[in-house]
Enzyme design. Structure first.
Site, PDB file in Angstrom:
ATOM      1  CE  LYS A 114       1.727   5.208  -4.442  1.00 33.61           C
ATOM      2  NZ  LYS A 114       1.346   3.911  -5.020  1.00 33.61           N
ATOM      3  CG  ASN A 115       0.077   2.693  -1.638  1.00 34.53           C
ATOM      4  OD1 ASN A 115      -0.141   3.166  -2.756  1.00 34.53           O
ATOM      5  ND2 ASN A 115       1.266   2.263  -1.266  1.00 34.53           N
TER       6      ASN A 115
ATOM      7  NE  ARG B  11      -0.089  -3.991  -8.798  1.00 36.74           N
ATOM      8  CZ  ARG B  11      -0.128  -5.038  -9.613  1.00 36.74           C
ATOM      9  NH1 ARG B  11       0.305  -4.897 -10.843  1.00 36.74           N
ATOM     10  NH2 ARG B  11      -0.607  -6.191  -9.218  1.00 36.74           N
TER      11      ARG B  11
ATOM     12  CB  CYS C  93       6.568   0.349  -9.751  1.00 33.26           C
ATOM     13  SG  CYS C  93       6.193   2.044  -9.311  1.00 33.26           S
TER      14      CYS C  93
ATOM     15  NE  ARG D 180       3.437  -4.880  -8.149  1.00 30.87           N
ATOM     16  CZ  ARG D 180       3.349  -3.548  -8.033  1.00 30.87           C
ATOM     17  NH1 ARG D 180       4.116  -2.804  -8.784  1.00 30.87           N
ATOM     18  NH2 ARG D 180       2.501  -2.991  -7.206  1.00 30.87           N
TER      19      ARG D 180
ATOM     20  CG  ASP E 279       6.152   0.787  -0.711  1.00 24.88           C
ATOM     21  OD1 ASP E 279       4.975   0.867  -0.357  1.00 24.88           O
ATOM     22  OD2 ASP E 279       6.539   0.034  -1.608  1.00 24.88           O
TER      23      ASP E 279
ATOM     24  CB  VAL F  17       7.687  -7.392  -0.464  1.00 28.94           C
ATOM     25  CG1 VAL F  17       6.279  -7.151  -0.977  1.00 28.94           C
ATOM     26  CG2 VAL F  17       7.710  -7.382   1.075  1.00 28.94           C
TER      27      VAL F  17
ATOM     28  NE  ARG G  62       2.114   5.355 -10.632  1.00 25.56           N
ATOM     29  CZ  ARG G  62       2.452   4.119 -10.251  1.00 25.56           C
ATOM     30  NH1 ARG G  62       3.552   3.570 -10.708  1.00 25.56           N
ATOM     31  NH2 ARG G  62       1.682   3.441  -9.423  1.00 25.56           N
TER      32      ARG G  62
HETATM   33  C1  EPZ Z   1       0.691  -2.479  -2.538  1.00 22.83           C
HETATM   34  O1  EPZ Z   1       0.967  -3.141  -3.754  1.00 22.83           O
HETATM   35  C2  EPZ Z   1       1.252  -1.075  -2.711  1.00 22.83           C
HETATM   36  N1  EPZ Z   1       0.600  -0.443  -3.852  1.00 22.83           N
HETATM   37  C3  EPZ Z   1       2.757  -1.146  -2.946  1.00 22.83           C
HETATM   38  O2  EPZ Z   1       3.239   0.189  -3.007  1.00 22.83           O
HETATM   39  C4  EPZ Z   1       3.414  -1.839  -1.763  1.00 22.83           C
HETATM   40  O3  EPZ Z   1       4.798  -1.959  -2.016  1.00 22.83           O
HETATM   41  C5  EPZ Z   1       2.788  -3.223  -1.587  1.00 22.83           C
HETATM   42  O4  EPZ Z   1       1.364  -3.101  -1.424  1.00 22.83           O
HETATM   43  C6  EPZ Z   1       3.341  -3.950  -0.367  1.00 22.83           C
HETATM   44  O5  EPZ Z   1       3.120  -3.183   0.773  1.00 22.83           O
HETATM   45  C7  EPZ Z   1      -0.653   0.039  -3.708  1.00 22.83           C
HETATM   46  O6  EPZ Z   1      -1.264  -0.066  -2.661  1.00 22.83           O
HETATM   47  C8  EPZ Z   1      -1.239   0.716  -4.917  1.00 22.83           C
HETATM   48  P1  EPZ Z   1       0.903  -6.974  -2.680  1.00 22.83           P
HETATM   49  P2  EPZ Z   1       0.251  -4.568  -4.055  1.00 22.83           P
HETATM   50  O7  EPZ Z   1      -0.318  -7.530  -3.330  1.00 22.83           O
HETATM   51  O8  EPZ Z   1      -1.108  -4.576  -3.469  1.00 22.83           O
HETATM   52  C9  EPZ Z   1       2.609 -10.882  -4.765  1.00 22.83           C
HETATM   53  C10 EPZ Z   1       4.286   2.050  -3.966  1.00 22.83           C
HETATM   54  O9  EPZ Z   1       5.436   2.361  -4.309  1.00 22.83           O
HETATM   55  N2  EPZ Z   1       1.248 -11.121  -5.267  1.00 22.83           N
HETATM   56  O10 EPZ Z   1       0.988  -6.930  -1.197  1.00 22.83           O
HETATM   57  O11 EPZ Z   1       0.388  -4.851  -5.500  1.00 22.83           O
HETATM   58  C11 EPZ Z   1       3.246  -9.683  -5.450  1.00 22.83           C
HETATM   59  O12 EPZ Z   1       3.785 -10.065  -6.704  1.00 22.83           O
HETATM   60  C12 EPZ Z   1       3.760   0.664  -4.267  1.00 22.83           C
HETATM   61  O13 EPZ Z   1       3.478   2.807  -3.362  1.00 22.83           O
HETATM   62  C13 EPZ Z   1       0.978 -12.309  -5.930  1.00 22.83           C
HETATM   63  O14 EPZ Z   1       1.847 -13.171  -6.087  1.00 22.83           O
HETATM   64  O15 EPZ Z   1       1.209  -5.532  -3.217  1.00 22.83           O
HETATM   65  C14 EPZ Z   1       4.307  -9.279  -4.471  1.00 22.83           C
HETATM   66  O16 EPZ Z   1       5.441 -10.116  -4.648  1.00 22.83           O
HETATM   67  C15 EPZ Z   1       4.821  -0.229  -4.861  1.00 22.83           C
HETATM   68  N3  EPZ Z   1      -0.270 -12.525  -6.418  1.00 22.83           N
HETATM   69  C16 EPZ Z   1       3.659  -9.592  -3.114  1.00 22.83           C
HETATM   70  O17 EPZ Z   1       2.591 -10.505  -3.377  1.00 22.83           O
HETATM   71  C17 EPZ Z   1      -1.280 -11.598  -6.251  1.00 22.83           C
HETATM   72  O18 EPZ Z   1      -2.424 -11.853  -6.706  1.00 22.83           O
HETATM   73  C18 EPZ Z   1       3.106  -8.366  -2.418  1.00 22.83           C
HETATM   74  O19 EPZ Z   1       2.170  -7.782  -3.276  1.00 22.83           O
HETATM   75  C19 EPZ Z   1      -0.992 -10.388  -5.576  1.00 22.83           C
HETATM   76  C20 EPZ Z   1       0.273 -10.176  -5.085  1.00 22.83           C
END
Ligand code: EPZ
Length: 454
Positions: free
Chosen positions: A39-40, A113, A137, A142, A326, A348, A434
Site C-alpha cells: 500500500k505504502n 495522506r 489514521c 501527523r 505498523d 514514531v 484502506r
Molecule cells: C508512512 O507515513 C506510512 N504511510 C505509515 O503507515 C507508516 O507508519 C509511516 O510512514 C512510518 O513508517 C504511508 O506511507 C501512506 P512519517 P508517514 O512521515 O509518511 C513525523 C499505515 O498504517 N512527521 O515517516 O506519514 C510524524 O508526525 C501507515 O500503513 C513530522 O513531524 O510517516 C511521525 O511522528 C500508518 N513532520 C513521524 O514523523 C512531517 O512533516 C514519522 O512520520 C512529517 C512527519
C-alpha cells in the site's frame, strides 16, 4: 461518493463496505493468504506516473480504498487510469494532465495522506497545486512541516488556506540541500518526487530508507531519473529535463504479511503468506522468533505458526531497518498470550496504543505509559514520543462489543476477536479496507467464523 465508486470500480475490491462484523472466536486461523503490492509504495508510484510524458504500467496493485482515492485524484487531474488485462494492473496515461478544481480535489481526497505528494509533480507539470487538508489514521498529529520546508527550499511559494494549501512555482523548481530533522517516509518521498525534475542537484540527508522508498527510487530511475543512494541516509538526485513512463511490479506489502504472521501466533494457527519475502522482513522475523514464533521461508512466500508457548519480549519501534511502527499493533494481540511481561515502546507516533483499550475490555492486561517507563532524558528528542505499553500474559480474551479506531488497530481488533472465546461485534471495520485487500474473503479462507452485518 467517489471513494465508494473507486472501491466498486476496483476489480477484486475488498470485502464490501460492511461496517460491522459478528465474530465467533476461539478457532485457530489456518490456510493461505496472498499479499499484493505494498500500500505504502503503490500509492506513491501512482503519483510518480504524473511526472512522465508517456504512460506507465503498475502491477500487483491491491484493491484497497487508499488506491481508489489516489486513482480518483489522478483522474480529477486528467490522468487516464485503466485496468490492465492481469488483475491488479493499472495503465496510467498522464498525457492530458490539467489542474483540477479545488472542490473536486477536496471531494476526492478521502481519508488519505497521499494528496500531499502531488505537490512536486503538479508544480512541475502545471506550475501550481492545491492540496486539501490531509486525512489518514488518527495516530498522532501527523504534521507536514518537513514537506512544506522542503518545497520552499525547492523554490515553491506555499500559501496556507482554511481548507488546505495552495502552492505555486512560476519560475520552476531548483535542486536544494535538505536535511530532514527525522527520517520521515513521507517527507523523503516528497523530496524524491520533486527533485527528479528540479534544475540541478538535490542532496537529501537523514532520509528514510524503507524498502518502499527504495522501490520508489527504482520506479523513478526507470522513468529516467538519476538518483544515488549514498551511505548514512544520504540520497543525491540530479534533476533531469524529461521523464517517461515506467513498467513496474510493486514490492510486496510487508506490513500486511507481518499482520497475518501475528494473527497466526495470536490464534495458535498456521498461515502461509504468499508473496512475502525474507529480506524485507528480517527484523520482524527476529522478533517473531524471540516471541516463540516459527517460520519457514519458501520460494513463493513464508509460513508462520507458533513454535511452542509464546514468550515475552521488549520491542522498540523505529525507522527501517528497525521494527516498524505498523507491526506493533497486531503483534501486541499475540503478546497478550505470551507467558510473562512484554514491553512495546512506540517512538514514531504520539498516539498509537489507542487500540489497546478494546483488548483490555476483552480481558487483556495492558498498561499504557504515555510518557514512557523511565524518567530522565528523553530517548527520542522530539515531541512526546515516549509511549510504552506493558503487556502481561497469558490472559484469556473474551468476546466483546468493540469499535475499530484506525487501520492497523482495526486489524488487531478483528484478530483479537478471533483469538477470544465467545462472540464479538466489531464496528467500523470498513476502515480496514484502506489497507487490507479482500480482507473478509481472506478471513474466510483461513477458517474464521464471522458474519458481515451492515
Ligand atoms: C508512512 O507515513 C506510512 N504511510 C505509515 O503507515 C507508516 O507508519 C509511516 O510512514 C512510518 O513508517 C504511508 O506511507 C501512506 P512519517 P508517514 O512521515 O509518511 C513525523 C499505515 O498504517 N512527521 O515517516 O506519514 C510524524 O508526525 C501507515 O500503513 C513530522 O513531524 O510517516 C511521525 O511522528 C500508518 N513532520 C513521524 O514523523 C512531517 O512533516 C514519522 O512520520 C512529517 C512527519
Amino acid at each position: 461518493m467517489t471513494l465508494l465508486n473507486g472501491l466498486t470500480r476496483m476489480s477484486g475490491a475488498t470485502g464490501g463496505s460492511g461496517e460491522t462484523l459478528a465474530i465467533r472466536g476461539g478457532r485457530p486461523l489456518r490456510g493461505r493468504v496472498d499479499v499484493k503490492g505494498a500500500k505504502n509504495l503503490v500509492t506513491k508510484a501512482m503519483v510518480a506516473a504524473l511526472l512522465g510524458e508517456t504512460p506507465s504500467i503498475l502491477r500487483d496493485v491491491p484493491g484497497i480504498s487508499d488506491v481508489a482515492v489516489v486513482r480518483s485524484l489522478l483522474e480529477v487531474h486528467g490522468v487516464r487510469v485503466t485496468d490492465g488485462d492481469e488483475e491488479g494492473t493499472f495503465h496510467l496515461d498522464p498525457s492530458d494532465v490539467e489542474s483540477a478544481h479545488m472542490e473536486e480535489i477536496d471531494a476526492h481526497a478521502g481519508a488519505s495522506r497521499i494528496p500531499i505528494l502531488f505537490c512536486g509533480p503538479l508544480l512541475h507539470r502545471l506550475g501550481q497545486a492545491f492540496i486539501p487538508d490531509l486525512g489518514g489514521c488518527r495516530i498522532g498529529d501527523r504534521p507536514i512541516d518537513f514537506h512544506l520546508d522542503a518545497l520552499r527550499k525547492f523554490g515553491a511559494a506555499v500559501e496556507k488556506l482554511p481548507s488546505g494549501i495552495r502552492l505555486s512555482a512560476p519560475s520552476g523548481l531548483r535542486g536544494a540541500n535538505i536535511h530532514l530533522p527525522y527520517p520521515s517516509v513521507g517527507a523523503t518521498e516528497q523530496v524524491l518526487l520533486t527533485a527528479v525534475r528540479a534544475e540541478g542537484v538535490t542532496e537529501l540527508r537523514n532520509a528514510a530508507i524503507e524498502p518502499e522508498i527504495m522501490d520508489l527510487i527504482a520506479v523513478l530511475q526507470k522513468m529516467g531519473a538519476i538518483i544515488s543512494y549514498e551511505p548514512n541516509r544520504v540520497i543525491l538526485i540530479e534533476g533531469v529535463d524529461r521523464l517517461f513512463g515506467y513498467e513496474h511490479r510493486a514490492v510486496f506489502d510487508r506490513n500486511e504479511a507481518a499482520s497475518w504472521a501475528s494473527a497466526a501466533l495470536a490464534t495458535d494457527g498456521e498461515i502461509f503468506v504468499g508473496g512475502a519475502r525474507q529480506p524485507e522482513m528480517l527484523t520482524f522475523l527476529n522478533v517473531l522468533r524471540k516471541v516463540g514464533g516459527d517460520f519457514e521461508i519458501r520460494e513463493d512466500g513464508i509460513l508462520f505458526r507458533r513454535g511452542g508457548d509464546l514468550k515475552p519480549v521488549t520491542v522498540e519501534t523505529d525507522v527501517h531497518p528497525g521494527f516498524m511502527t505498523d507491526w506493533q499493533q497486531p503483534l501486541i494481540v499475540a503478546l497478550t498470550q505470551a507467558h510473562g511481561e512484554s514491553v512495546v515502546h512506540e517512538t514514531v507516533y504520539e498516539n498509537r496504543f489507542g487500540f489497546t483499550s478494546a483488548l483490555v475490555k476483552m480481558g487483556a492486561d495492558i498498561v499504557v505509559h504515555p510518557h514512557g517507563l523511565q524518567d530522565g532524558p528523553r530517548r527520542v528528542p522530539r515531541r512526546n514520543l515516549e509511549q510504552a505499553a506493558v503487556i502481561t500474559g497469558p490472559t484469556p480474551l473474551v468476546g466483546a462489543d468493540i469499535t475499530v479506531p484506525d487501520l492497523r488497530g482495526g486489524y488487531s481488533h478483528v484478530i483479537a476477536a478471533l483469538t477470544a472465546t465467545g462472540a464479538s461485534t466489531v464496528h467500523n471495520v470498513g476502515i480496514i479496507s484502506r489497507g487490507y485487500e479482500k480482507f473478509f474473503s481472506k478471513l474466510t479462507a483461513l477458517g474464521a467464523d464471522f458474519d458481515v452485518l451492515d
